[in-house]
Motif scaffolding. Sequence first.
Motif, PDB file in Angstrom:
ATOM      1  N   UNK A 188       0.799  -1.242  -0.269  1.00 45.30           N
ATOM      2  CA  UNK A 188       0.084   0.091   0.029  1.00 45.30           C
ATOM      3  C   UNK A 188       0.838   0.951   0.152  1.00 45.30           C
ATOM      4  N   UNK A 189       1.923   1.238   0.799  1.00 41.76           N
ATOM      5  CA  UNK A 189       2.883   2.374   0.847  1.00 41.76           C
ATOM      6  C   UNK A 189       3.459   2.492  -0.134  1.00 41.76           C
ATOM      7  N   UNK A 190       3.950   1.517  -1.321  1.00 42.62           N
ATOM      8  CA  UNK A 190       4.628   1.701  -2.435  1.00 42.62           C
ATOM      9  C   UNK A 190       3.558   2.029  -3.503  1.00 42.62           C
ATOM     10  N   UNK A 191       2.245   1.904  -3.281  1.00 43.54           N
ATOM     11  CA  UNK A 191       1.221   2.151  -4.434  1.00 43.54           C
ATOM     12  C   UNK A 191       1.097   1.139  -5.132  1.00 43.54           C
ATOM     13  N   UNK A 192       1.501  -0.095  -4.989  1.00 42.90           N
ATOM     14  CA  UNK A 192       1.249  -1.095  -5.591  1.00 42.90           C
ATOM     15  C   UNK A 192      -0.240  -1.914  -5.333  1.00 42.90           C
ATOM     16  N   UNK A 193      -0.786  -1.451  -4.100  1.00 38.92           N
ATOM     17  CA  UNK A 193      -2.105  -1.921  -3.782  1.00 38.92           C
ATOM     18  C   UNK A 193      -2.959  -0.407  -3.663  1.00 38.92           C
ATOM     19  N   UNK A 194      -3.994  -0.398  -3.960  1.00 40.38           N
ATOM     20  CA  UNK A 194      -4.964   0.735  -4.052  1.00 40.38           C
ATOM     21  C   UNK A 194      -6.034   0.368  -3.085  1.00 40.38           C
ATOM     22  N   UNK A 195      -6.331   1.356  -2.255  1.00 41.18           N
ATOM     23  CA  UNK A 195      -7.660   1.569  -1.345  1.00 41.18           C
ATOM     24  C   UNK A 195      -8.848   2.325  -2.170  1.00 41.18           C
ATOM     25  N   UNK A 196      -9.902   1.432  -2.359  1.00 40.68           N
ATOM     26  CA  UNK A 196     -11.029   2.252  -2.948  1.00 40.68           C
ATOM     27  C   UNK A 196     -12.338   2.150  -2.281  1.00 40.68           C
ATOM     28  N   UNK A 197     -13.082   3.138  -2.162  1.00 39.70           N
ATOM     29  CA  UNK A 197     -14.532   3.217  -1.602  1.00 39.70           C
ATOM     30  C   UNK A 197     -15.489   3.515  -2.611  1.00 39.70           C
ATOM     31  N   UNK A 198     -16.324   2.320  -2.806  1.00 39.54           N
ATOM     32  CA  UNK A 198     -17.274   2.366  -3.638  1.00 39.54           C
ATOM     33  C   UNK A 198     -18.779   2.565  -3.198  1.00 39.54           C
ATOM     34  N   UNK A 199     -19.344   4.010  -3.266  1.00 41.72           N
ATOM     35  CA  UNK A 199     -20.568   4.235  -2.825  1.00 41.72           C
ATOM     36  C   UNK A 199     -21.867   3.697  -3.358  1.00 41.72           C
ATOM     37  N   UNK A 200     -22.766   3.440  -2.787  1.00 44.34           N
ATOM     38  CA  UNK A 200     -24.241   2.869  -3.491  1.00 44.34           C
ATOM     39  C   UNK A 200     -25.358   3.421  -3.131  1.00 44.34           C
ATOM     40  N   UNK A 201     -26.381   3.263  -3.741  1.00 47.65           N
ATOM     41  CA  UNK A 201     -27.638   3.859  -3.586  1.00 47.65           C
ATOM     42  C   UNK A 201     -28.648   2.941  -3.047  1.00 47.65           C
ATOM     43  N   UNK A 202     -28.319   1.638  -2.971  1.00 44.90           N
ATOM     44  CA  UNK A 202     -29.281   0.325  -2.661  1.00 44.90           C
ATOM     45  C   UNK A 202     -29.752   0.510  -1.223  1.00 44.90           C
ATOM     46  N   UNK A 203     -30.876  -0.339  -0.887  1.00 39.31           N
ATOM     47  CA  UNK A 203     -31.422  -0.653   0.444  1.00 39.31           C
ATOM     48  C   UNK A 203     -30.315  -1.296   1.211  1.00 39.31           C
ATOM     49  N   UNK A 204     -30.453  -1.124   2.664  1.00 34.06           N
ATOM     50  CA  UNK A 204     -29.663  -1.545   3.569  1.00 34.06           C
ATOM     51  C   UNK A 204     -29.639  -3.436   3.407  1.00 34.06           C
ATOM     52  N   UNK A 205     -31.053  -3.586   3.277  1.00 34.97           N
ATOM     53  CA  UNK A 205     -31.324  -5.165   3.390  1.00 34.97           C
ATOM     54  C   UNK A 205     -31.334  -5.310   4.760  1.00 34.97           C
ATOM     55  N   UNK A 206     -31.260  -6.641   5.155  1.00 36.28           N
ATOM     56  CA  UNK A 206     -31.091  -7.086   6.543  1.00 36.28           C
ATOM     57  C   UNK A 206     -30.009  -7.885   6.818  1.00 36.28           C
ATOM     58  N   UNK A 207     -29.294  -7.766   7.910  1.00 33.69           N
ATOM     59  CA  UNK A 207     -28.353  -8.646   8.393  1.00 33.69           C
ATOM     60  C   UNK A 207     -28.332  -8.552   9.961  1.00 33.69           C
ATOM     61  N   UNK A 208     -28.182  -9.642  10.534  1.00 38.70           N
ATOM     62  CA  UNK A 208     -28.162  -9.923  11.958  1.00 38.70           C
ATOM     63  C   UNK A 208     -28.279 -11.113  12.490  1.00 38.70           C
ATOM     64  N   UNK A 209     -28.869 -11.465  13.624  1.00 38.32           N
ATOM     65  CA  UNK A 209     -29.265 -12.530  14.057  1.00 38.32           C
ATOM     66  C   UNK A 209     -30.593 -13.150  14.064  1.00 38.32           C
ATOM     67  N   UNK A 210     -30.916 -13.978  13.363  1.00 41.80           N
ATOM     68  CA  UNK A 210     -32.279 -14.453  13.166  1.00 41.80           C
ATOM     69  C   UNK A 210     -32.908 -15.608  14.083  1.00 41.80           C
ATOM     70  N   UNK A 211     -34.043 -15.037  14.636  1.00 40.41           N
ATOM     71  CA  UNK A 211     -34.691 -16.168  15.357  1.00 40.41           C
ATOM     72  C   UNK A 211     -35.418 -17.076  14.467  1.00 40.41           C
ATOM     73  N   UNK A 212     -35.400 -18.349  14.820  1.00 40.45           N
ATOM     74  CA  UNK A 212     -35.951 -19.337  14.261  1.00 40.45           C
ATOM     75  C   UNK A 212     -37.414 -19.411  14.830  1.00 40.45           C
ATOM     76  N   UNK A 213     -38.556 -18.815  14.363  1.00 41.11           N
ATOM     77  CA  UNK A 213     -39.731 -18.852  15.044  1.00 41.11           C
ATOM     78  C   UNK A 213     -40.591 -20.128  15.208  1.00 41.11           C
ATOM     79  N   UNK A 214     -39.745 -21.063  14.347  1.00 42.36           N
ATOM     80  CA  UNK A 214     -40.711 -22.529  14.463  1.00 42.36           C
ATOM     81  C   UNK A 214     -40.313 -23.117  15.692  1.00 42.36           C
TER      82      UNK A 214
END
Length: 570
Positions: free
Chosen positions: A262-288
């Motif tokens: 990274x310091x030598x420039x051989x690896x690049x850090x990129x941040x890619x923005x988006x406009x999509x919904x968050x979706x859902x991520x977390x710990x799911x209960x099995x309501x069964x």
Amino acid sequence: MYGEPALPPDFVSLPYANPDAPKGGRIVLGENGGFDSLNPFIEKGKAPPQVSLYTVETLMGRSLDEPFSLYGLLAESISTDSDRSHVEFTLREGARFADGSPVTPEDVIWSFETLGTKGAPRYRGSWAKVAKSEITGPRSVKFTFNTADRELPLILGLRPVLKKAQWEGKDFTASTLEAPIGSGPYVVDKFEPGRFVSFRKNPDWWGKDLPFNRGLHNLDEIRMEYFGIDTAAFESFKAGLLSSYRETNPAKWATNFDFPAVQAGDVVKAEIPHGRPSGIEGLAFNTRKPLFADWRVREALIHAFNFELVNQTLNGGVLPRITSYFSNSTLGMVPGQPAEGRVRELLDPFNAELLPGALEGYILPASDGSEANRKNLRVATRLLEEAGWTVQDGVLKNAAGEPFSFEILLTQGQDDMIGAASIYVEALKRLGISARISTVDSAQYVERTNSYNFDMTHYIRSLSLSPGNEQMNYWGARGVTEPGSRNWPGINSPAAEAMIAVMLSTQDPAEFTAAVQALDRVLITGRYVIPMWYSPVARLAHRSNLRYPEKLPVYGDWPGFQPEVWWEEP
């Protein structure tokens, strides 16, 4: 779905692709887990998803810059009526499978019927809405529907087209290491189950000159390396064995990417923005499970999850919390605000079944960030008491004297999720609850989640700006008993299914948005998942000779972006 596609009939390329991108080169990417099959279209086995993405094509292709538009890929034309009661596809004359044989209407009908009757459950719902399929010409095939569903022509347009002759005399449902013969830009070249799979560009790919494909699929080789834990993948990237690395933890992004490349420039850090919904991520209960059948129990355990402490510990407090399934978009409900207007009208008929917050407004509990989390734990204790659970000799028990105990199922190598669950387990002890974390390999995880053999597990569903039929597979009542669905929590909500029905039948964009916002309220107030965090940007580190266009799609870093629009500079 609505209006006209953004691109004219004579478009040169997709707006986020570089039609002049150099061809050649390779990219090596890392995956956690492993695979024991090369058929990603069935329930059995675990296959690399890239087999479907890179080797098999569909009748139509998705633009990542337009939520509701598809363009012809294998199909040169698409015909339907105003009610979308049928759709007819005409195949391109030059469409060929990787072995040189033509893609035929027989292949299309066989593929759709086989996937709809023998494939993974996600294909079955749409096929059940097909009343008749017929060949209407040398290159044409027509599907007539038995249900009002305006998305069906688009859904069928995105179904994989496989070679019928390859599967004659074979059991399509059996897990196999025989790769499907597709018509896509790549073929499976070399592989070793659980270690790597290499996709090689087909030099005779029929579709390389289509405007839809210009600037896509530029690399000669895509290689996926598999790792047991994420740390090993990161170390391999640092050592130069991987070409790109996707970092989901912002704290690690800030501190771990200062190595020499990274310091030598051989690896690049990129941040890619988006406009999509968050979706859902977390710990799911099995309501069964009877343990989680009562919404008050689930609400209590949501209060016990100290998001602020977990987020600070793991992410430096940087990532925002998911506030609802479609948050970060106009399709999401506004936290804390009551349902109004058309959203309220859609939900009113289901008033009796809706849980608190759906109509009057709902917001996730927040803590002060301290480990004690006293305020929220007091609320949790009250809710558990209302549901019949009391602390007896330091252990939370029900009226029958049974202790409150459950398992959190995770996959090996999920370091961040294991860390979050570990903090949660300690917090639950304050309520007299005994929770244990079990980590299994990816094959066991697939088997257990397909059969819903878990109490609580990590759950993630990425959602788009054009939700449709897939929502029934995610939240439909059939998934309560039918194995292999995406409805892991066991959601059984007539209100949710009614909102999805409106989404699929309306021709009014405003009505569609209202139906999704109403669905969002039903899902988040159902207390099926303990929501965690999402990122409004993707964090990609990559070798500096790998490039992508300056024009980014609205979906950002989404399937179809890396490596599809990337290229390697000579």
